[in-house]
Structure formats: C-alpha cells, structure tokens
Design a protein around this motif. Structure first.
Motif, PDB file in Angstrom:
ATOM      1  N   VAL B 133       4.350  25.269 -28.579  1.00  0.00           N
ATOM      2  CA  VAL B 133       3.721  24.111 -29.238  1.00  0.00           C
ATOM      3  C   VAL B 133       3.024  23.238 -28.197  1.00  0.00           C
ATOM      4  O   VAL B 133       1.863  22.844 -28.358  1.00  0.00           O
ATOM      5  CB  VAL B 133       4.781  23.299 -30.027  1.00  0.00           C
ATOM      6  N   THR B 134       3.735  22.960 -27.096  1.00  0.00           N
ATOM      7  CA  THR B 134       3.167  22.155 -26.016  1.00  0.00           C
ATOM      8  C   THR B 134       1.876  22.770 -25.501  1.00  0.00           C
ATOM      9  O   THR B 134       0.859  22.087 -25.345  1.00  0.00           O
ATOM     10  CB  THR B 134       4.183  22.057 -24.857  1.00  0.00           C
ATOM     11  N   ALA B 135       1.917  24.093 -25.267  1.00  0.00           N
ATOM     12  CA  ALA B 135       0.760  24.775 -24.688  1.00  0.00           C
ATOM     13  C   ALA B 135      -0.436  24.715 -25.622  1.00  0.00           C
ATOM     14  O   ALA B 135      -1.556  24.449 -25.184  1.00  0.00           O
ATOM     15  CB  ALA B 135       1.122  26.225 -24.363  1.00  0.00           C
ATOM     16  N   VAL B 136      -0.197  24.932 -26.929  1.00  0.00           N
ATOM     17  CA  VAL B 136      -1.321  24.946 -27.879  1.00  0.00           C
ATOM     18  C   VAL B 136      -1.955  23.545 -27.954  1.00  0.00           C
ATOM     19  O   VAL B 136      -3.182  23.389 -27.846  1.00  0.00           O
ATOM     20  CB  VAL B 136      -0.850  25.403 -29.276  1.00  0.00           C
ATOM     21  N   LEU B 137      -1.112  22.508 -28.121  1.00  0.00           N
ATOM     22  CA  LEU B 137      -1.648  21.146 -28.234  1.00  0.00           C
ATOM     23  C   LEU B 137      -2.378  20.745 -26.956  1.00  0.00           C
ATOM     24  O   LEU B 137      -3.466  20.167 -27.001  1.00  0.00           O
ATOM     25  CB  LEU B 137      -0.517  20.152 -28.539  1.00  0.00           C
ATOM     26  N   ALA B 181      -3.013  10.171 -28.538  1.00  0.00           N
ATOM     27  CA  ALA B 181      -1.775  10.245 -29.310  1.00  0.00           C
ATOM     28  C   ALA B 181      -1.120  11.614 -29.158  1.00  0.00           C
ATOM     29  O   ALA B 181       0.100  11.729 -28.954  1.00  0.00           O
ATOM     30  CB  ALA B 181      -2.058   9.957 -30.784  1.00  0.00           C
ATOM     31  N   ILE B 182      -1.937  12.669 -29.235  1.00  0.00           N
ATOM     32  CA  ILE B 182      -1.375  14.017 -29.094  1.00  0.00           C
ATOM     33  C   ILE B 182      -0.789  14.197 -27.693  1.00  0.00           C
ATOM     34  O   ILE B 182       0.310  14.744 -27.524  1.00  0.00           O
ATOM     35  CB  ILE B 182      -2.466  15.072 -29.379  1.00  0.00           C
ATOM     36  N   THR B 183      -1.516  13.705 -26.694  1.00  0.00           N
ATOM     37  CA  THR B 183      -1.030  13.854 -25.320  1.00  0.00           C
ATOM     38  C   THR B 183       0.306  13.147 -25.123  1.00  0.00           C
ATOM     39  O   THR B 183       1.209  13.664 -24.464  1.00  0.00           O
ATOM     40  CB  THR B 183      -2.065  13.274 -24.333  1.00  0.00           C
ATOM     41  N   VAL B 184       0.422  11.957 -25.698  1.00  0.00           N
ATOM     42  CA  VAL B 184       1.674  11.206 -25.563  1.00  0.00           C
ATOM     43  C   VAL B 184       2.834  12.011 -26.144  1.00  0.00           C
ATOM     44  O   VAL B 184       3.894  12.144 -25.529  1.00  0.00           O
ATOM     45  CB  VAL B 184       1.552   9.833 -26.268  1.00  0.00           C
ATOM     46  N   THR B 185       2.621  12.604 -27.322  1.00  0.00           N
ATOM     47  CA  THR B 185       3.724  13.328 -27.946  1.00  0.00           C
ATOM     48  C   THR B 185       4.010  14.651 -27.232  1.00  0.00           C
ATOM     49  O   THR B 185       5.145  15.096 -27.162  1.00  0.00           O
ATOM     50  CB  THR B 185       3.444  13.559 -29.446  1.00  0.00           C
ATOM     51  N   VAL B 186       2.943  15.234 -26.675  1.00  0.00           N
ATOM     52  CA  VAL B 186       3.156  16.469 -25.900  1.00  0.00           C
ATOM     53  C   VAL B 186       3.971  16.157 -24.648  1.00  0.00           C
ATOM     54  O   VAL B 186       4.886  16.892 -24.267  1.00  0.00           O
ATOM     55  CB  VAL B 186       1.794  17.098 -25.517  1.00  0.00           C
ATOM     56  N   ALA B 187       3.638  15.035 -24.003  1.00  0.00           N
ATOM     57  CA  ALA B 187       4.269  14.737 -22.722  1.00  0.00           C
ATOM     58  C   ALA B 187       5.609  14.037 -22.877  1.00  0.00           C
ATOM     59  O   ALA B 187       6.321  13.853 -21.895  1.00  0.00           O
ATOM     60  CB  ALA B 187       3.328  13.881 -21.875  1.00  0.00           C
TER      61      ALA B 187
END
Lengths: 260, 331
Positions: B133-137, B181-187
């Motif tokens: 999931v992390t890699a795809v986002l 926002a996506i980066t925050v949740t990924v990280a």
C-alpha cells in the motif's frame, strides 16, 4: 480589432468601489500607458482585464471574446510587479522563464525544441542568457524585471500587459526595458503598461489613460506629445540623485549650489 | 549485521526508502508556497481519522487518508479565501483534529495505546500488505510531482501569473493539498504523524542550501530524504530500542546543520556577485574623492548608509560617497 475592450466595468470589493464605470479600448498595435497615483486603481484595472479579479458590473473582452469564454491565453503576456514572484525554494532564471510556455504546452507534454528555442530566444532578447542557470533571487531588481518580461515573451504573445515595470528599477535598466519594448512594438505587439510616470518609455507611448479614484479621468495623446512638456523627464538623472529624504546630515541640493 | 536479515527489518528499510523519497517531493511544493507547516496540520487532522478507524474497526490508514484529504482541502480553501482570520481558522482545525482524535481513540477499547503507533510511527511492525500500500501511494505521489512539475512549479511560484497562462490553478492547488494528505498518511507509519512534516520539509531546506534551481532542489531533497530514512531505520536496528521515526528526523536535522556552512558561504558569494558598479556614469557627479582615502566605508563605519539604485552611498560630511574601483565617487 479591439485587443482589449472594457465596457462600463465596475469592481466593488467588500462594499468599497475600486473601479467605477471604466471604459477602455486598446487597438491592435497600440501602446497605451495607464497612469495614476498609488491606490488609484490602475493595478486593479489590469488585474480585472486579465481575469485575476472579477468585474462586478460591465464587461471585459480580450481579442473580441468575453473574458469568461477566452481561452487563447498564449496570446497574452503578463508581466506582474516584481514583488509578486517571491518564493521559498530557489528557482533558476531559466525555470521561471520556462513557465511562460505553459499556455502553449499540453499537460504531460515535453517542452520540445520549439519551446526550448522560444525560451532561449526570450532570454537573449532581454540580455540574460548568461544568467539563465543562476537563481532568480540573486538577480538585481532590473534584471528580475527583465526575466519576468522574458517569461511573458516565451509564450510568443500578441498583447503585453506590464504592471509598473519601472518600480524599483534604476534609470539605466528603465532605458533597457524601454528599448526591449520598442523592439516588441516594432514587431507589431500591442502593449498596455501601468506606469507611475512615463520616463524613458515616453517616446513609445501612443496614448495615455489617467485613472484617479477608480475612474478614468483622461484618455488621449500623451501629455508630453501634446505640449512638448518633455523637460520634466529630461532631468530625470539629476532628480534621481537627490537623496529621497532630507536627512539631517544632508544639505539640500540648492545649498550645495547644484553640485549634487 | 544479523539484524538486517530479519524480515521485519527488511520491510522497514524498504518502507523507509519509499517514504524518504516521496515526502520531500511534495515538501518542495509546500516550502515553495510558504506552507511548510501544512504537513504538520494535516498530521494533526489525520489523528482523528486514525482514531475513527480504531473505533469502527476499519483500516485506520484508509480512514486517515479520507480524513486527511478532507482536512487538506479545507486548509486549501481557507488559503485561497485569503482572509486575515484564516490563520486562526487553521489553528482551530489542527487542534480540533488532535483533540477529537484523542477523545475518539479513548472510546475504542485499546485505542490510546494503538494510537501511539500512529503518532510516533511503528515501522518495525509493518506487514507486506502495508508495504505494498505504501509503495503504490508513494509511487502515485512521486509520479504526479515529477510529471506535473512545470504546472505545479508555476502555481507555487507565482499564482497570479499562472492563472494568466490559462492553466486550472485552483485544481493544481487542490492537487498539491491532496498529495500532501496522502504523503502524511503514507509516512505516518514510518516517522509518525507528529514528525511527518519534518521528513517533508527538512530535506528540502537542506537541499536548497547548495542548489540553484527548483528541479535540482526537489531531486536533491529526495536523495537526502531517502538516505536519512534508510540510515535512521538501520541505526535504530543496530542500536536497538531507539524509535526509528525520531532517529530519521534527527539525521535529517544533522544533514541540515552539516550543509549550513555551505549555504552561508554561498549566500556571501552571491551577495558579492550582485552588480555594484554604477551602470550610467553620471559625469556631472563624477568627482573623485581622495581626501578620505584612509577610511573604508562599510556596514559598521558609522556613516549613514543610503541605498542608491544598485549600490550603497555613505553620507559623509554632508555629501554622499559611493565606492568605485578603489576610490569614492561623490554622488
């Protein structure tokens, strides 16, 4: 053909009228200077013409098209006031100028050789080729202004709209700007330029429009042409060397017997 | 080196590499728009999302993404509105987000303890699915950041000008917010919601001390972010019992401090390169002044300095001096 047409336009912001019943037409190939004091509404008018601020009444048309339906933005080259382009991350002069090509670029499309040559041509015509890969912030005021003109040039537009290009620019650079504009005008460009005073651009200007308190109070041949009152500007050099403040340590120019 | 053969350490290293690359790409746009703290704000809001996920038994990451995107778009709307009260509105949003998150989490059984994993990161408990999931986002964020660089740069650099090129400026602004926002949740699994902004911003701040352009700043920031993230995880695995997220941020800061002398020297050189000679020789003012040859005007000489076009004049005994090829001109 009317390149710019403003009909009975007004702009009201938070209950305060900034522009009232403004009428303005700029023909193809004309060079029109918009003069006025600070806060007279000249920048607001320019922003309204470019759609950056919406008219609350009346109509604005670019290239005979109502602003709302106008999509050929590559025909317009906007040169904003220099202070608008401050930023947190360094950007090279080339990168800043390259954003001028956006109006001609499709999304995800590479710049292409046409775009590259337009960018290097623009840099060359404002004499900044050697500074192309330096950070924009390290340029002097006059050089930054020239870089912003190059950005507008990169789109190869027909209409140039310049907002106070001479603000904070020394006389030598003002003259350089005027000669750059002269070349563009000779190639058929239409120019609307906001100025505090005509300065070195006076010989280029076909018409001056004076705006006062949000209303156009005068629209006609430049003052300098009409009664030869050019002596105002002939002394620009001397005047610029008078200290802007009469500091306690400074004697006034008169006391010094004109040795300023 | 045996620690690196453990599967969970390998997963952690891979996740660190991916987030370390992705966070500074969006961070570059945030710094450019002078919104460095936006990542922090989104992180606060995402706490509510994680808590809602814990409470409802849904995936906390999924709910956090939804809540963070809504929050980021709200921040963007407040920014575009440009009201003076916008600053306070943002504060309300941020603190509301974290407080609501803590309250909601407390209702969810074991919630407060689970919430800790998201606040401070829990990179060593990632599963293979988490990594995918992390890699795809992250791949989406990096691809958009790099492919739309000309547009996103123009929007971040000079918004008014960008509008006169006819590109949809509002849409791109919203896109940057959504990517943040996506980066925050990924990280958040890597460094934790409270430190996420550091990984987005500090590598960029470090890079721009020795870069000249926007693209090079972004690429250098990505390299610094990746290096700090991977070595942070590696160090904490070697030392043991050190929170990897905090370790990553400390390494980012160390890189920043190490790069500072470079930045200082460069700024000084750039200042020295600024045009200094008068472009027009004003003949009638061009009296050389030789009577004060022993005095050097400078920042601390005590004479009033007056900006005059492209140089500085010093008021000296009732007239003005300008440095010119080793002597002073009277201006």
């Amino acid at each position: 053909m009317n390149i710019i047409e403003v009909r009975d336009a007004g702009l009201v912001a938070s209950g305060r009228p900034l522009l009232q019943r403004v009428n303005l037409r700029v023909d193809r190939g004309e060079v029109v200077a918009l003069l006025g004091e600070n806060g007279s509404g000249k920048s607001t008018l320019v922003k309204m013409i470019l759609g950056l601020r919406a008219a609350t009444s009346g109509e604005v048309r670019l290239f005979d098209t109502p602003l709302g339906q106008f999509h050929q933005w590559h025909r317009v080259g906007y040169v904003p006031q220099r202070s608008a382009a401050a930023s947190g991350v360094p950007a090279t002069v080339w990168e800043v100028v390259a954003s001028g090509r956006l109006s001609r670029r499709r999304i995800f499309a590479p710049l292409g050789s046409r775009g590259r040559s337009a960018i290097s041509g623009s840099l060359k015509s404002v004499d900044l080729t050697e500074r192309a890969h330096d950070p924009f912030d390290t340029l002097s005021g006059g050089q930054q202004q020239r870089a912003l003109i190059a950005r507008a040039l990169a789109a190869e537009p027909e209409l140039f709209v310049l907002d106070e290009p001479n603000a904070g620019v020394d006389t030598a650079n003002q003259e350089a700007l005027a000669s750059t504009l002269e070349v563009l005008v000779s190639l058929g460009a239409t120019v609307l330029v906001v100025l505090h005073e005509l300065g070195p651009m006076a010989p280029l200007v076909d018409r001056t429009v004076v705006i006062h308190d949000g209303k156009i109070t005068q629209d006609g041949v430049p003052l300098a042409h009409s009664h030869g009152a050019h002596h105002h500007h002939a002394q620009a050099d001397l005047v610029s060397h008078v200290p802007p403040l009469s500091a306690p340590l400074d004697r006034s120019p008169l006391e010094r017997g004109g040795t300023t | 080196m045996s620690a690196f053969t453990l599967p969970f350490v390998q997963l952690a290293l891979a996740a660190a590499l991916i987030t370390g690359i992705a966070a500074p790409t969006v961070g570059t746009y945030l710094v450019q728009r002078r919104m460095s703290l936006m990542g922090d704000g989104i992180g606060h809001i995402a706490v509510t999302g994680v808590a809602l996920g814990l409470l409802t038994g849904q995936s906390p990451t999924l709910i956090a993404i939804i809540v963070a995107v809504v929050g980021a778009l709200t921040i963007e709307i407040i920014r575009v509105a440009g009201k003076a009260s916008g600053d306070v509105a943002l504060a309300l949003l941020f603190y509301g987000g974290i407080a609501a998150g803590l309250v909601v989490a407390s209702r969810a059984g074991n919630g407060t303890a689970s919430l800790q994993r998201y606040l401070f990161g829990s990179i060593l408990t990632l599963t293979l699915t988490d990594l995918v999931v992390t890699a795809v986002l992250a791949a989406v964020v990096i691809a958009v950041s790099v492919l739309l660089l000309p547009q996103l740069f123009a929007v971040s650099h000079d918004e008014d000008y960008a509008r006169t090129t006819g590109i949809p400026v509002r849409l791109y602004g919203a896109l940057i917010a959504v990517m943040a926002a996506i980066t925050v949740t990924v990280a958040m699994r890597t460094v934790g919601l409270l430190l996420v902004s550091a990984l987005m911003v500090i590598p960029v701040a470090t890079a721009q001390q020795f870069t000249k352009g926007f693209r090079t700043t972004m690429l250098t920031g990505m390299a610094i972010g990746a290096a700090a993230a991977v070595s942070g995880v590696a160090l904490s695995a070697l030392i043991g019992d050190v929170p990897p997220g905090a370790m990553i941020v400390l390494l980012c800061l160390a890189a920043f401090v190490a790069a500072t002398p470079v930045g200082v020297v460069r700024a000084r050189r750039a200042r020295a390169r600024l045009p200094f000679q008068p472009l027009i020789e004003p003949v009638e003012h061009h009296d050389h002044s030789n009577d004060h040859a022993d005095h050097v005007h400078g920042e601390t000489c005590g004479h009033l300095a007056v900006a005059h076009g492209d140089h500085i004049d010093y008021v000296h005994d009732g007239h003005r001096h300008a440095v010119h090829e080793g002597h002073y001109d009277e201006h």
